[in-house]
Design a protein around this motif. Structure first.
Motif, PDB file in Angstrom:
ATOM      1  N   GLY A 118       0.855  -1.187   0.000  1.00 50.07           N
ATOM      2  CA  GLY A 118       0.000   0.000   0.000  1.00 50.07           C
ATOM      3  C   GLY A 118       0.888   1.233   0.000  1.00 50.07           C
ATOM      4  N   GLU A 119       0.282   2.414   0.153  1.00 44.01           N
ATOM      5  CA  GLU A 119       1.081   3.648   0.194  1.00 44.01           C
ATOM      6  C   GLU A 119       1.958   3.697   1.448  1.00 44.01           C
ATOM      7  OE1 GLU A 119       0.272   6.178  -3.125  1.00 44.01           O
ATOM      8  OE2 GLU A 119       1.551   6.567  -1.384  1.00 44.01           O
ATOM      9  N   ARG A 120       1.346   3.343   2.600  1.00 51.37           N
ATOM     10  CA  ARG A 120       2.056   3.543   3.858  1.00 51.37           C
ATOM     11  C   ARG A 120       2.544   2.271   4.515  1.00 51.37           C
ATOM     12  NH1 ARG A 120      -0.916   7.537   7.839  1.00 51.37           N
ATOM     13  NH2 ARG A 120       1.168   7.479   8.756  1.00 51.37           N
ATOM     14  N   MET A 121       1.978   1.116   4.094  1.00 51.03           N
ATOM     15  CA  MET A 121       2.423  -0.141   4.714  1.00 51.03           C
ATOM     16  C   MET A 121       2.090  -1.307   3.804  1.00 51.03           C
ATOM     17  SD  MET A 121      -0.439  -0.892   7.700  1.00 51.03           S
ATOM     18  CE  MET A 121       0.294  -2.459   8.179  1.00 51.03           C
ATOM     19  N   LEU A 122       2.479  -2.502   4.241  1.00 50.54           N
ATOM     20  CA  LEU A 122       2.215  -3.726   3.464  1.00 50.54           C
ATOM     21  C   LEU A 122       1.066  -4.489   4.109  1.00 50.54           C
ATOM     22  CD1 LEU A 122       5.945  -4.678   3.162  1.00 50.54           C
ATOM     23  CD2 LEU A 122       4.545  -3.834   1.317  1.00 50.54           C
ATOM     24  N   TYR A 123       0.360  -5.278   3.314  1.00 47.87           N
ATOM     25  CA  TYR A 123      -0.808  -6.006   3.789  1.00 47.87           C
ATOM     26  C   TYR A 123      -0.766  -7.466   3.349  1.00 47.87           C
ATOM     27  CZ  TYR A 123      -2.473  -1.228   4.227  1.00 47.87           C
ATOM     28  OH  TYR A 123      -2.577   0.110   4.552  1.00 47.87           O
ATOM     29  N   ILE A 124      -1.110  -8.378   4.266  1.00 50.57           N
ATOM     30  CA  ILE A 124      -1.182  -9.800   3.934  1.00 50.57           C
ATOM     31  C   ILE A 124      -2.628 -10.143   3.575  1.00 50.57           C
ATOM     32  CG2 ILE A 124      -0.985 -12.147   4.896  1.00 50.57           C
ATOM     33  CD1 ILE A 124       1.325 -11.091   6.616  1.00 50.57           C
ATOM     34  N   GLN A 125      -2.834 -10.737   2.405  1.00 55.55           N
ATOM     35  CA  GLN A 125      -4.176 -11.137   1.975  1.00 55.55           C
ATOM     36  C   GLN A 125      -4.566 -12.377   2.783  1.00 55.55           C
ATOM     37  OE1 GLN A 125      -6.554 -12.872   0.873  1.00 55.55           O
ATOM     38  NE2 GLN A 125      -7.673 -11.799  -0.719  1.00 55.55           N
ATOM     39  N   PRO A 126      -5.571 -12.268   3.655  1.00 52.22           N
ATOM     40  CA  PRO A 126      -5.830 -13.355   4.605  1.00 52.22           C
ATOM     41  C   PRO A 126      -6.229 -14.677   3.944  1.00 52.22           C
ATOM     42  CG  PRO A 126      -7.186 -11.414   5.094  1.00 52.22           C
ATOM     43  CD  PRO A 126      -6.471 -11.121   3.838  1.00 52.22           C
ATOM     44  N   ASP A 127      -6.904 -14.633   2.790  1.00 52.28           N
ATOM     45  CA  ASP A 127      -7.288 -15.892   2.146  1.00 52.28           C
ATOM     46  C   ASP A 127      -6.138 -16.526   1.390  1.00 52.28           C
ATOM     47  OD1 ASP A 127     -10.431 -14.394   1.398  1.00 52.28           O
ATOM     48  OD2 ASP A 127      -9.939 -15.788   3.016  1.00 52.28           O
ATOM     49  N   GLU A 128      -5.228 -15.685   0.908  1.00 49.37           N
ATOM     50  CA  GLU A 128      -4.109 -16.226   0.141  1.00 49.37           C
ATOM     51  C   GLU A 128      -2.985 -16.711   1.067  1.00 49.37           C
ATOM     52  OE1 GLU A 128      -2.990 -13.171  -2.642  1.00 49.37           O
ATOM     53  OE2 GLU A 128      -4.845 -13.379  -3.794  1.00 49.37           O
ATOM     54  N   CYS A 129      -2.950 -16.179   2.280  1.00 56.20           N
ATOM     55  CA  CYS A 129      -1.914 -16.571   3.246  1.00 56.20           C
ATOM     56  C   CYS A 129      -2.076 -18.047   3.602  1.00 56.20           C
ATOM     57  CB  CYS A 129      -2.038 -15.716   4.507  1.00 56.20           C
ATOM     58  SG  CYS A 129      -1.004 -16.269   5.884  1.00 56.20           S
ATOM     59  N   VAL A 130      -0.992 -18.815   3.541  1.00 54.90           N
ATOM     60  CA  VAL A 130      -1.075 -20.245   3.876  1.00 54.90           C
ATOM     61  C   VAL A 130      -0.525 -20.552   5.268  1.00 54.90           C
ATOM     62  CG1 VAL A 130      -1.022 -21.036   1.492  1.00 54.90           C
ATOM     63  CG2 VAL A 130       1.126 -20.817   2.744  1.00 54.90           C
TER      64      VAL A 130
END
Lengths: 105, 452
Positions: A29-41
């Motif tokens: 993102g602009e200010r931070m990173l995000y983990i996609q909860p459904d794609e996270c294994v």
């Protein structure tokens, strides 16, 4: 279940975690990173490599950081499951993150 | 500098081999053949991750994208040593990356270890995962009491599977024959035992917590076992995983069991001395330990015998020597420096290693990405000096394998196996049910020819 990136990432965005993620589910993102909860294994590869210890397993999030789990959910409710951060562009910071005061050093 | 086409052979299609292939294809001039001795790809993701860990298995979605890449080719049922030698590979490829993992178990080295009823967790995991090298009837689960030696995530996996009912596992990819044995399981008591204290245990919190969610087993922890010495107290302060593990264990030590049909004991400070029995396992002699202040366990002089009809040792995996490659007997790995294979202390041209056979059987699935990336960085540093293969035709190796009557399974062959497993799943309400018999897998796979 998923891993969640919280406050320490904001305005830092080291991105070492992105290289480690075996399923490419960490989006910028602009200010931070995000983990996609459904794609996270739940493989846990990201957590130990973050130099500012911003990543925690969902169950282990402190009370003050739980809003980050909600923020990621809100973000991906909008954005869906892009299926790989390398080919996705920047994702829009959710409101909670947009409203945070500047955190950089 | 003109970029000649570079061909690399990767041995092993588990996470390490596949991440290596992914990193290799970053350079346009590189083509990769990934060989695997099994007809199916994905290594321990298919044959190691427990059947009820479906989310973990979905890392295969990312792995398959790599194997489907234009410049990557999967060649299954091709075994290094039996079908093709390291020398052969050098004849057809600029370099070889060995990523075939750690296939066998570490032993306890105690009397009675080979009694019928004493197995390695590795064997049990291979059996319930439907590994084609496993005998279908290797485990009968007629034991009422099982001891699992070791306190890592593999020990937790096997204990959890032993404590689950066939109904709980029916919607997973567990093979039919395993489900049948589980539905007749006589197992009632499972004890996970660790030689040292709770702080020295290697399991991770998520896996530990899952045991508390077992519908049909009470988890029992003795407060006496949760001893901490000075070294342990330090570790608790500095390590969040250790701290959380201890919280979970403490919680269980304060609960009363609810009278469920099975009991899962987690015990510490017990060192296996010998497995006892006449012609079959009847129990285990254990020495009670106590921590010395540095996180090591010393014998207290007290001992005990726990009854058991099955023992599963879960004290680590170990690599095996591969024909034509050097091997470090002590560490169970191929000698290397950052992934460059060393022969007599010097890097061998065109020879690399990644994954467990490079660093030892440690870490989690994702650890192999970092490991493989390091190896490929070294290979790319060496790329201008990689020895040119004698054979120029990219499919020379396929011809060689054909001449040797090797039944190569192409990617389409794996897709055929997968389609059959999904069809099997429908009958059982599972997304996919694994086929365990090698000949069935090959028959399904070989209905497709290799496209050249």
């Amino acid at each position: 279940m998923t891993y969640v990136i919280a406050l320490a990432c904001v305005d830092v965005k080291d991105k070492t975690c992105v290289e480690e993620c075996p399923v490419d589910c960490i989006y910028e993102g602009e200010r931070m990173l995000y983990i996609q909860p459904d794609e996270c294994v739940d493989c846990g590869a990201c957590e130990p490599v973050c130099p500012v210890e911003a990543i925690a397993y969902e169950d282990d999030l402190s009370e003050e950081h739980k809003p980050f789990a909600q923020a990621a959910l809100a973000l991906f409710a909008e954005v869906g499951s892009p299926g790989g951060a390398a080919r996705a562009g920047l994702v829009p910071d959710p409101l909670y993150v947009q409203a945070l005061p500047y955190q950089g050093a | 500098m003109s970029r000649r086409p570079i061909r690399i052979a990767v041995v092993g299609s588990g996470p390490a081999g596949v991440y290596a292939a992914a990193a290799l294809t970053d350079r346009d001039e590189v083509c990769v053949d990934v060989i695997d001795r099994l007809p199916t790809p994905f290594g321990l993701v298919r044959y190691g991750v427990a059947p009820d860990h479906e989310k973990m298995k979905s890392v295969a979605v990312a792995l398959r994208r790599v194997l489907e890449h234009d410049r990557v080719r999967f060649l299954g049922n091709v075994e290094l040593g039996r079908d093709v030698s390291v020398e052969d590979l050098h004849r057809y490829y600029h370099a070889v990356v060995v990523a075939n993992g750690a296939a066998v178990d570490r032993r306890l080295g105690i009397p009675g270890e080979d009694l019928p009823g004493s197995f390695s967790a590795t064997e049990f995991v291979a059996w319930y995962s439907g590994h084609p090298d496993s005998a279908l009837d290797q485990f009968t689960l007629t034991a009422e009491t099982v001891i699992v030696v070791g306190v890592g995530n593999v020990a937790i996996d096997v204990a959890r599977v032993l404590c689950k009912t066939a109904d709980e596992l029916r919607p997973t990819d567990i093979p039919d024959h395993v489900l049948a044995v589980l539905s007749h399981s006589r197992v009632r008591e499972v004890s996970i035992i660790g030689r040292r204290g709770p702080v020295q245990a290697k399991f991770t919190t998520k896996e530990l917590r899952e045991l508390g969610e077992l519908a049909n087993a009470d988890v029992i922890v003795r407060p006496d076992d949760l001893q901490l010495d000075e070294a342990s107290e330090e570790a608790v302060k500095n390590d969040a995983v250790v701290r959380r593990n201890l919280d979970v264990l403490r919680g269980w030590s304060e609960r009363t069991p609810e009278g469920r049909s099975r009991r899962l004991h987690i015990r510490f400070l017990l060192r296996p001395v010998g497995i006892i029995g006449q012609g079959a396992v009847t129990g285990m002699d254990l020495a009670r330990g106590h921590l010395d202040g540095h996180g090591r366990a010393n014998d207290t002089g007290k001992s005990m015998t726990l009854p058991a009809q099955m023992v599963l040792r879960s004290v680590g995996y170990r690599g095996i020597p591969m024909p034509g490659l050097p091997f470090d007997e002590e560490k169970g790995i191929i000698p290397n420096l950052s992934g460059r294979i060393l022969r007599d202390g010097a890097p061998a041209p065109g020879e690399y290693v990644a994954g467990w056979i490079k660093r030892g059987p440690s870490g989690i699935i994702g650890t192999n990405k970092h490991d493989a990336n390091e190896t490929v960085r070294c290979l790319f540093e060496d790329i201008a000096r990689l020895p040119s293969p004698e054979a120029r035709e990219p499919d020379g190796v396929i011809d060689l394998l054909r001449q040797r009557r090797v039944r190569v399974v192409p990617w389409e062959g794996w897709e055929a196996i997968e389609a059959l497993e999904i069809a099997s799943g429908r009958a059982r309400g599972a997304r996919q049910v694994k086929l365990a018999e090698r000949e069935l897998l090959l028959a399904a796979a070989l209905s497709r020819e290799i496209a050249t």
